[in-house]
Design a protein around this motif. Structure first.
Motif, short mmCIF file in Angstrom:
data_model
loop_
_atom_site.label_atom_id
_atom_site.label_comp_id
_atom_site.label_asym_id
_atom_site.label_seq_id
_atom_site.Cartn_x
_atom_site.Cartn_y
_atom_site.Cartn_z
N LEU A 22 31.00 2.14 20.13
CA LEU A 22 30.30 1.94 19.16
C LEU A 22 29.20 2.91 18.88
O LEU A 22 29.09 3.05 17.59
N GLU A 23 29.07 3.86 19.86
CA GLU A 23 27.70 4.82 19.35
C GLU A 23 28.65 5.97 18.84
O GLU A 23 28.13 6.57 18.13
N ALA A 24 29.72 6.37 19.36
CA ALA A 24 30.37 7.19 19.25
C ALA A 24 30.49 6.51 16.72
O ALA A 24 30.96 8.22 16.45
N ARG A 25 31.06 5.83 16.78
CA ARG A 25 31.59 5.38 16.04
C ARG A 25 30.39 5.04 14.76
O ARG A 25 30.79 6.05 13.71
N VAL A 26 29.34 4.95 15.20
CA VAL A 26 28.01 4.68 14.21
C VAL A 26 27.19 6.37 14.10
O VAL A 26 27.25 6.98 13.22
N LEU A 27 28.28 7.75 14.67
CA LEU A 27 27.68 8.91 15.06
C LEU A 27 28.30 9.49 13.40
O LEU A 27 28.02 9.63 12.74
N ALA A 28 29.75 8.84 13.93
CA ALA A 28 30.80 9.19 12.97
C ALA A 28 30.16 9.02 11.57
O ALA A 28 30.28 10.05 10.83
N VAL A 29 29.87 8.15 11.64
CA VAL A 29 30.02 7.12 10.05
C VAL A 29 28.46 8.11 9.85
O VAL A 29 28.75 8.68 8.22
N LEU A 30 27.43 8.29 10.13
CA LEU A 30 26.79 8.84 9.77
C LEU A 30 26.26 10.54 9.14
O LEU A 30 25.67 11.04 8.73
N ARG A 31 27.09 11.11 10.37
CA ARG A 31 27.18 12.42 9.94
C ARG A 31 28.38 12.57 8.24
O ARG A 31 28.39 13.85 7.83
N THR A 32 28.75 11.67 7.86
CA THR A 32 29.57 12.06 6.51
C THR A 32 28.88 11.51 5.48
O THR A 32 29.50 11.59 4.54
N ALA A 33 27.67 11.01 6.07
CA ALA A 33 26.71 10.87 4.43
C ALA A 33 25.83 12.11 4.11
O ALA A 33 25.75 13.26 5.01
N PRO A 34 25.96 11.97 3.13
CA PRO A 34 25.44 12.44 2.26
C PRO A 34 23.66 13.12 1.80
O PRO A 34 23.51 13.84 1.86
N ALA A 35 22.94 12.07 2.54
CA ALA A 35 21.55 12.22 3.29
C ALA A 35 21.37 11.86 3.06
O ALA A 35 21.84 10.22 4.01
N PRO A 36 19.96 11.17 4.18
CA PRO A 36 19.36 10.03 5.29
C PRO A 36 19.84 9.17 4.05
O PRO A 36 19.73 8.41 3.30
N VAL A 37 20.55 8.59 5.00
CA VAL A 37 20.80 6.71 4.28
C VAL A 37 20.00 4.95 5.45
O VAL A 37 19.37 5.55 6.88
N PRO A 38 20.71 3.74 4.94
CA PRO A 38 20.18 3.30 5.59
C PRO A 38 20.99 2.68 6.25
O PRO A 38 21.96 2.95 5.69
N VAL A 39 20.41 1.41 7.13
CA VAL A 39 21.31 0.38 8.14
C VAL A 39 22.52 0.48 7.50
O VAL A 39 23.77 0.34 7.97
N ALA A 40 21.64 -0.43 5.84
CA ALA A 40 23.04 -1.30 5.30
C ALA A 40 24.09 -0.06 5.03
O ALA A 40 25.39 -0.35 5.18
N TRP A 41 24.45 0.96 4.81
CA TRP A 41 25.09 2.02 4.46
C TRP A 41 26.20 2.35 5.37
O TRP A 41 27.09 2.20 5.07
#
Length: 142
Positions: A22-41
């Motif tokens: 789960l940590e790896a999945r969340v990190l992978a998603v977060l790395r695609t973020a265009p800028a700092p994002v909230p939890v809901a994103w």
């Protein structure tokens, strides 16, 4: 007649995810973020029907490991990845090493258990760093 009544047994439990999956999945998603994002994103994009609180817990753990940063945005936080999956694995390895009293024995045991290809790769990486000079001072040295 219910499903339980037909065979006399409960449905098989869902298998648990592997440690760190789960940590790896969340990190992978977060790395695609265009800028700092909230939890809901993050929750929306990670999939799997994860609860909001589960995503917060995962992000908090990643923050404690140094894999993500957070900054205040109103009453909550926005999150940014600072490590990739390889960096997260390296952080885990460092945590294990830091928890052991005999670092030399742990490292020696680790290296002797490597496959020949992994040992060759490690030697190459260490050789390159040694030739280029260390980018940071040695721990405990002057």
């Amino acid at each position: 007649m219910t499903d339980r009544d037909s065979g006399g047994s409960a449905p098989a439990p869902r298998s648990r995810r592997g440690q760190g999956e789960l940590e790896a999945r969340v990190l992978a998603v977060l790395r695609t973020a265009p800028a700092p994002v909230p939890v809901a994103w993050v929750q929306e994009r990670v999939g799997g029907g994860l609860a909001y609180t589960t995503v917060i817990t995962i992000l908090t753990r990643l923050h404690a490991k140094g894999a993500v940063t957070r900054e205040r945005a109103g009453r909550s936080f926005v999150w940014t990845a600072v490590a990739d999956e390889a960096g997260l694995a390296a952080l885990r390895m460092r945590k294990v090493l830091d928890a052991e009293a005999d670092r030399e024995a742990v490292l020696a045991s680790f290296v002797t258990a490597l496959s020949p290809n992994d040992e060759r790769l490690l030697r190459e990486l260490l050789g390159e760093e040694g030739e280029a000079g260390r980018g940071r001072p040695e721990e405990g040295g002057d």
